[in-house]
Design a protein around this motif. Sequence first.
Motif, PDB file in Angstrom:
ATOM      1  N   GLU A 132      -5.441  -8.751  -4.271  1.00  0.00           N
ATOM      2  CA  GLU A 132      -5.728  -9.186  -2.906  1.00  0.00           C
ATOM      3  C   GLU A 132      -5.082 -10.535  -2.607  1.00  0.00           C
ATOM      4  N   GLY A 161      -1.267 -10.050  -2.526  1.00  0.00           N
ATOM      5  CA  GLY A 161      -0.813  -9.196  -1.438  1.00  0.00           C
ATOM      6  C   GLY A 161      -0.076  -7.963  -1.901  1.00  0.00           C
ATOM      7  N   THR A 163      -0.723  -3.963  -3.949  1.00  0.00           N
ATOM      8  CA  THR A 163      -1.769  -2.977  -4.198  1.00  0.00           C
ATOM      9  C   THR A 163      -2.236  -3.064  -5.650  1.00  0.00           C
ATOM     10  N   GLU A 164      -3.444  -2.593  -5.869  1.00  0.00           N
ATOM     11  CA  GLU A 164      -3.955  -2.546  -7.245  1.00  0.00           C
ATOM     12  C   GLU A 164      -3.092  -1.618  -8.093  1.00  0.00           C
ATOM     13  N   LYS A 211      -8.403  -6.590  -9.194  1.00  0.00           N
ATOM     14  CA  LYS A 211      -8.575  -6.359  -7.761  1.00  0.00           C
ATOM     15  C   LYS A 211      -8.460  -7.678  -6.986  1.00  0.00           C
ATOM     16  N   GLU A 212      -9.088  -8.711  -7.494  1.00  0.00           N
ATOM     17  CA  GLU A 212      -9.046 -10.014  -6.846  1.00  0.00           C
ATOM     18  C   GLU A 212      -7.620 -10.571  -6.822  1.00  0.00           C
TER      19      GLU A 212
END
Length: 68
Positions: free
Chosen positions: A23, A26, A28-29, A19-20
């Motif tokens: 982010e 830039g 999506t997971e 997840k980190e």
Amino acid sequence: MPIIINLDQVLADRNMKSKELAEIVGITEANLSILKSGKAKAVRFTTLEAICKALDCQPGDILAYTEE
């Protein structure tokens, strides 16, 4: 597929969660998951560059080739 994705190992080595990384990069997971699973058909160089920058690694740390 003869391309092996070692992204999970590099993430673990850096104590970073998917997840980190998603982010920071830039994306999506879901797209990161597709890449990690080896189901991606392609990866943009800009995405690869952002992943390498975020993880302080080289593309060869993430991707490997093996003959089938």
